[in-house]
Design an enzyme around this catalytic site. Structure first.
Site, PDB file in Angstrom:
ATOM      1  N   ARG A 135       0.805  -1.224   0.000  1.00 22.29           N
ATOM      2  CA  ARG A 135       0.000   0.000   0.000  1.00 22.29           C
ATOM      3  C   ARG A 135       0.844   1.283   0.000  1.00 22.29           C
ATOM      4  O   ARG A 135       0.538   2.237  -0.704  1.00 22.29           O
ATOM      5  CB  ARG A 135      -0.889  -0.017   1.253  1.00 22.29           C
ATOM      6  CG  ARG A 135      -1.941   1.057   1.285  1.00 22.29           C
ATOM      7  CD  ARG A 135      -2.697   1.025   2.609  1.00 22.29           C
ATOM      8  NE  ARG A 135      -2.988  -0.289   3.080  1.00 22.29           N
ATOM      9  CZ  ARG A 135      -4.125  -0.941   2.881  1.00 22.29           C
ATOM     10  NH1 ARG A 135      -5.088  -0.351   2.200  1.00 22.29           N
ATOM     11  NH2 ARG A 135      -4.310  -2.154   3.370  1.00 22.29           N
TER      12      ARG A 135
ATOM     13  N   CYS B 168     -26.162  -4.217  -7.928  1.00 19.05           N
ATOM     14  CA  CYS B 168     -27.387  -4.478  -7.174  1.00 19.05           C
ATOM     15  C   CYS B 168     -27.112  -5.025  -5.783  1.00 19.05           C
ATOM     16  O   CYS B 168     -27.429  -6.195  -5.477  1.00 19.05           O
ATOM     17  CB  CYS B 168     -28.274  -5.423  -7.974  1.00 19.05           C
ATOM     18  SG  CYS B 168     -28.783  -4.656  -9.498  1.00 19.05           S
TER      19      CYS B 168
HETATM   20  N1  LLP Z   1       3.486  -9.101   3.122  1.00 19.98           N
HETATM   21  C1  LLP Z   1       2.523 -10.000   3.354  1.00 19.98           C
HETATM   22  C2  LLP Z   1       2.893 -11.342   3.778  1.00 19.98           C
HETATM   23  C3  LLP Z   1       1.172  -9.646   3.187  1.00 19.98           C
HETATM   24  O1  LLP Z   1       0.230 -10.545   3.421  1.00 19.98           O
HETATM   25  C4  LLP Z   1       0.841  -8.336   2.764  1.00 19.98           C
HETATM   26  C5  LLP Z   1      -0.545  -7.943   2.576  1.00 19.98           C
HETATM   27  C6  LLP Z   1       1.885  -7.422   2.537  1.00 19.98           C
HETATM   28  C7  LLP Z   1       3.199  -7.839   2.737  1.00 19.98           C
HETATM   29  C8  LLP Z   1       1.648  -6.014   2.083  1.00 19.98           C
HETATM   30  O2  LLP Z   1       0.945  -5.273   3.010  1.00 19.98           O
HETATM   31  P1  LLP Z   1       0.718  -3.695   2.833  1.00 19.98           P
HETATM   32  O3  LLP Z   1       2.071  -3.008   2.929  1.00 19.98           O
HETATM   33  O4  LLP Z   1       0.120  -3.463   1.508  1.00 19.98           O
HETATM   34  O5  LLP Z   1      -0.193  -3.323   3.931  1.00 19.98           O
HETATM   35  N2  LLP Z   1      -7.011  -5.982   0.554  1.00 19.98           N
HETATM   36  C9  LLP Z   1      -6.688  -5.289   1.801  1.00 19.98           C
HETATM   37  C10 LLP Z   1      -5.256  -5.474   2.211  1.00 19.98           C
HETATM   38  C11 LLP Z   1      -4.820  -6.910   2.265  1.00 19.98           C
HETATM   39  C12 LLP Z   1      -3.371  -7.075   2.640  1.00 19.98           C
HETATM   40  C13 LLP Z   1      -2.917  -8.489   2.437  1.00 19.98           C
HETATM   41  N3  LLP Z   1      -1.552  -8.721   2.745  1.00 19.98           N
HETATM   42  C14 LLP Z   1      -7.070  -3.827   1.657  1.00 19.98           C
HETATM   43  O6  LLP Z   1      -7.605  -3.446   0.614  1.00 19.98           O
HETATM   44  O7  LLP Z   1      -6.881  -3.043   2.573  1.00 19.98           O
END
Ligand code: LLP
Length: 427
Positions: free
Chosen positions: A278, A345
């Site tokens: 992110r 929907c």
């Molecule tokens: N490493 C692992 C093992 C992970 O499972 C994830 C994210 C990351 C790194 C990266 O995390 P970040 O820096 O992006 O927070 N769909 C959800 C977020 C799911 C995150 C899954 N794992 C949302 O839209 O907020």
């Protein structure tokens, strides 16, 4: 909005030097627009505070697996964190060297592991005893040596949304402290595996850094224990999870996170890895959508737009709120609270209530749903018979389509009706 490449110029919201309205004119809405400059800037901002440590950054490809996005980050120096053979394929095709790829995830299959070993990636993050056995078995069958790190579940409350909290007891992720000894013994006794270090990921979209501090402290404690037993811990992979502001909030500066990492882990002498998703891509893209109808009711005004929960599921799935801006700047200055909803929907197909948007807003006007770079186009679906929407990359005044619209006619080509179901027509 934090400092960003998305800004109003001559009354129109632009991506870098390009007015979003021009792209909308050319390719129609809805579409995602990604800024190359913001990706590069985000990478630099993440990498800089760790330049003095032996640190590597592995972009969590799941946040946005588009090849052009991967390529831009790879050119900046990023490696990749992948969770499937498919993401591995994308990372390699995007130009990430195999020695810069780590493989995460609780359900790695035989095929995933084989693909990782054949590509020669840096490290496989193992999350359970059965997975360790499978990695050893596949490595043996392929005549390879698997570089393995163990994912610790530190049992901390990430204080983020329950659906993206991954570091506490009771979730499927990682190996608890109580099982670590057993896992390590198994790994050391596995002839086709080499122990590389420890890894963790406590959750995503963390708004403060205290849960990280707690978790990293536990990691440091485990390193101490292992070293006391004479075991070298080469690498620590700290996962991702750093949050971004979505709707004007102020989050603790990233410098605080970096300072905490230095303080807790900086002197251990381990190579550090990060897996940000992110933070690298979240504010680099927007979702541009057109107003279809303005529906007035006695207690609400609904702005019905042509993007829906199938295009951006975060509000429906996590109650996430993304800032929404009018692409034409509100010159008159009058705003009214409105609900912005999609055409799907389901009541959950809503981007939220009480958005202050121009009260002159009418069908045909364009809106930009901001901070739509992470887990946005990557989680899109074709639900409700909708096309998969395009992604456009902007760099300066240039732009290019980096994922084209996948029309329903093309999607139907993925399907077939079994011969035995076809009822012969009467002669
Ligand atoms: N490493 C692992 C093992 C992970 O499972 C994830 C994210 C990351 C790194 C990266 O995390 P970040 O820096 O992006 O927070 N769909 C959800 C977020 C799911 C995150 C899954 N794992 C949302 O839209 O907020």
């Amino acid at each position: 909005m934090t400092k960003s490449v998305y800004a109003y110029r001559n009354g129109v919201l632009c991506a870098e030097a390009l007015p979003l309205a021009e792209i909308a004119e050319e390719i129609d809405t809805p579409f995602y627009c990604v800024s190359a400059k913001q990706l590069q800037r985000n990478y630099r901002l993440f990498a800089k505070p760790f330049a003095d440590l032996n640190a590597t950054i592995h972009y969590a490809v799941k946040a946005n697996a588009n090849l052009a996005v991967i390529r831009i980050l790879a050119e900046c120096g990023a490696g990749a964190d992948v969770t499937s053979a498919g993401e591995l394929e994308r990372a390699l095709a995007g130009g990430v060297a195999p020695q810069k790829i780590v493989f995460s995830g609780v359900g790695k299959t035989r095929d995933d592991i084989a693909a990782a070993l054949l590509a020669g990636i840096l490290q496989i993050n193992a999350e359970s005893l059965p997975e360790l056995r499978l990695i050893n078995h596949v490595a043996g069958a392929l005549g390879k040596e698997a570089p393995v790190s163990l994912r610790l579940n530190p049992d901390v409350d990430a204080k983020t949304h329950a659906k993206i909290s991954t570091g506490h007891k009771g979730v499927k992720f990682g190996i608890g402290l109580e099982q670590m000894g057993e896992a390590l013994a198994l790994l050391l006794a596995s002839p086709h595996c080499v122990f590389k270090g420890l890894t963790m990921h406590v959750g995503s979209m963390l708004k403060d850094y205290e849960p990280f501090r707690l978790a990293y402290q536990r990691l440091a404690d485990v390193v101490g224990l292992l070293r006391a037993q004479g075991l070298e811990v080469e690498r620590l992979d700290l996962g991702g999870g750093v949050g971004i502001p979505y709707d004007g909030q102020t989050l603790a500066p990233f410098a605080d996170y970096a300072a905490m990492v230095h303080e807790v882990l900086g002197s251990l002498g381990c190579a550090l890895s990060f897996e940000p998703g992110r933070k690298l891509v979240g504010d680099a893209a927007v979702l541009v959508t057109r107003v279809v109808h303005v529906k007035e009711t006695d207690n609400k005004t609904f702005i019905i737009v042509d993007a829906g929960m199938n295009d951006l599921v975060r509000p429906a799935l996590y109650g996430a709120r993304h800032e929404i801006l009018s692409v034409r700047q509100n010159i008159i200055g009058l705003t009214a609270p409105v609900s912005v909803v999609g055409p799907v929907c389901e009541t959950s197909d809503s981007f939220g209530d009480h958005f202050m948007l121009p009260d002159q807003l009418k069908a045909g006007d364009l809106l930009a749903i901001m901070q739509a770079g992470a887990y946005a186009s990557a989680m899109a679906s074709t639900y409700n018979g909708r096309p998969l929407i395009p992604e456009v990359l902007v760099s300066g005044a240039r732009h290019a389509i980096i994922r084209r619209r996948i029309a329903v006619a093309e999607q139907m080509g993925w399907e077939s009706i079994p011969d035995w179901m076809v009822i012969p027509r009467a002669a």
